[in-house]
Design an enzyme around this catalytic site. Structure first.
Site, PDB file in Angstrom:
ATOM      1  N   GLY A 135       0.998  -1.326  -0.122  1.00 41.27           N
ATOM      2  CA  GLY A 135      -0.113  -0.125   0.213  1.00 41.27           C
ATOM      3  C   GLY A 135       0.797   1.087  -0.021  1.00 41.27           C
ATOM      4  N   SER A 136       2.145   1.152  -0.473  1.00 42.02           N
ATOM      5  CA  SER A 136       2.888   2.563  -0.370  1.00 42.02           C
ATOM      6  C   SER A 136       2.155   3.499  -1.462  1.00 42.02           C
ATOM      7  CB  SER A 136       4.342   2.350  -0.921  1.00 42.02           C
ATOM      8  OG  SER A 136       4.481   1.726  -2.032  1.00 42.02           O
ATOM      9  N   ASN A 137       1.769   3.018  -2.691  1.00 40.77           N
ATOM     10  CA  ASN A 137       1.034   3.929  -3.480  1.00 40.77           C
ATOM     11  C   ASN A 137      -0.266   4.486  -2.857  1.00 40.77           C
ATOM     12  OD1 ASN A 137       2.200   4.195  -6.448  1.00 40.77           O
ATOM     13  ND2 ASN A 137       2.506   2.048  -5.822  1.00 40.77           N
ATOM     14  N   LEU A 177      -8.703  -9.319 -11.220  1.00 42.05           N
ATOM     15  CA  LEU A 177      -9.415  -8.671 -12.353  1.00 42.05           C
ATOM     16  C   LEU A 177     -10.531  -7.935 -12.090  1.00 42.05           C
ATOM     17  CD1 LEU A 177      -8.770  -8.723 -15.550  1.00 42.05           C
ATOM     18  CD2 LEU A 177     -10.494 -10.788 -15.872  1.00 42.05           C
ATOM     19  N   ASN A 202      -5.379   2.184 -13.252  1.00 45.79           N
ATOM     20  CA  ASN A 202      -4.347   1.324 -12.917  1.00 45.79           C
ATOM     21  C   ASN A 202      -3.027   1.763 -13.140  1.00 45.79           C
ATOM     22  OD1 ASN A 202      -3.350  -1.337 -11.613  1.00 45.79           O
ATOM     23  ND2 ASN A 202      -3.097  -1.915 -13.814  1.00 45.79           N
ATOM     24  N   HIS A 250       1.022   0.403 -13.457  1.00 42.69           N
ATOM     25  CA  HIS A 250       1.441  -0.963 -13.641  1.00 42.69           C
ATOM     26  C   HIS A 250       3.287  -0.529 -13.474  1.00 42.69           C
ATOM     27  CE1 HIS A 250       1.931  -4.908 -14.804  1.00 42.69           C
ATOM     28  NE2 HIS A 250       3.099  -4.864 -15.607  1.00 42.69           N
TER      29      HIS A 250
HETATM   30  C1  GAR Z   1       3.385  -1.104  -7.381  1.00 46.16           C
HETATM   31  O1  GAR Z   1       4.600  -1.248  -7.760  1.00 46.16           O
HETATM   32  C2  GAR Z   1       2.414  -1.163  -8.496  1.00 46.16           C
HETATM   33  O2  GAR Z   1       2.896  -0.415  -9.611  1.00 46.16           O
HETATM   34  C3  GAR Z   1       2.207  -2.794  -8.664  1.00 46.16           C
HETATM   35  O3  GAR Z   1       2.262  -3.312  -7.657  1.00 46.16           O
HETATM   36  C4  GAR Z   1       3.122  -2.605  -6.576  1.00 46.16           C
HETATM   37  C5  GAR Z   1       2.439  -2.170  -5.145  1.00 46.16           C
HETATM   38  O4  GAR Z   1       2.918  -1.667  -4.200  1.00 46.16           O
HETATM   39  N1  GAR Z   1       1.198  -3.110  -9.481  1.00 46.16           N
HETATM   40  C6  GAR Z   1       1.043  -4.174 -10.057  1.00 46.16           C
HETATM   41  O5  GAR Z   1       2.051  -4.715 -10.583  1.00 46.16           O
HETATM   42  C7  GAR Z   1      -0.222  -4.425 -10.912  1.00 46.16           C
HETATM   43  N2  GAR Z   1      -0.025  -5.407 -12.020  1.00 46.16           N
HETATM   44  P1  GAR Z   1       2.409  -0.826  -3.212  1.00 46.16           P
HETATM   45  O6  GAR Z   1       1.488  -1.907  -2.542  1.00 46.16           O
HETATM   46  O7  GAR Z   1       3.486  -0.628  -2.128  1.00 46.16           O
HETATM   47  O8  GAR Z   1       1.606   0.499  -3.646  1.00 46.16           O
END
Ligand code: GAR
Length: 186
Positions: free
Chosen positions: A12-14, A87, A102, A104
């Site tokens: 969940g850093s994003n 999905l 989203n 990626h």
């Molecule tokens: C992020 O890097 C995001 O871009 C990626 O998962 C990570 C989640 O990190 N998403 C995907 O790979 C989608 N296919 P987070 O939980 O620390 O935000």
């Protein structure tokens, strides 16, 4: 005030970056955090930020339509997928046309699709000896990583980069560009 719902499956850093970015915004706020994983750290982040949370199950997501009801009750305008693994069902896409985004961690259409998530993406990029990678922010349609691209930002992959060092670079790009891009779309 626009309401944002974040769907996330992991750290969940994003999600945190988006929560922090809009905390003092006059135009939008994060109103709901949803996760398919009850143990995901993103739910601790929701709790710490005082944001309502909900666990997504197969039933409430696919069969009963309860998630759509919850999103409507909370007057959600935009859905942001921030590291979400499932999905998105067709009825949810129809309920939020061009309102689901989203991120990626690679330059789509390369290194996307089912199972291409987080560290696996970076491992594949390093394995293929790519000279660059980056982030893709895109609209969500009924397929994994296929919707219309909104923005891509690149970074170089150095010969001594590891999946972890590449992940760190990508996280920095995500922090820099994801909340700002969402704000522009609003
Ligand atoms: C992020 O890097 C995001 O871009 C990626 O998962 C990570 C989640 O990190 N998403 C995907 O790979 C989608 N296919 P987070 O939980 O620390 O935000």
């Amino acid at each position: 005030m626009k309401n944002i719902a974040i769907f996330a499956s992991g750290e969940g850093s994003n999600a945190q970056n988006i929560i922090d970015y809009f905390k003092s915004s006059q135009t939008a706020m994060v109103s709901l955090i949803l996760s398919n994983k009850p143990e995901a750290n993103v739910l601790n982040r929701a709790k710490n930020a005082g944001i309502e949370q909900c666990i997504i199950t197969h039933n409430n997501f696919h069969e009963s339509g309860q998630i759509i009801e919850l999103l409507k009750e909370n007057e959600i305008d935009w859905i942001i997928l921030a590291g979400f693994l499932w999905l998105i069902p067709e009825n949810l896409i129809k309920a939020f046309p061009n309102r689901i985004i989203n991120i990626h961690p690679a330059l789509l259409p390369k290194y996307g699709g089912k199972g291409m998530y987080g560290m696996r993406v970076h491992e594949a990029v390093i394995e293929a000896k790519e000279k660059e990678s980056g982030i893709t922010i895109h609209y969500v349609d009924g397929e994994y990583d296929k919707g219309k691209i909104i923005i891509q930002v690149k970074c170089t992959v150095e010969p001594d980069d590891t999946p972890q060092s590449l992940a760190d670079k990508i996280h920095m790009l995500e922090k820099q560009y994801f909340p700002k891009t969402i704000e522009t779309l609003l």
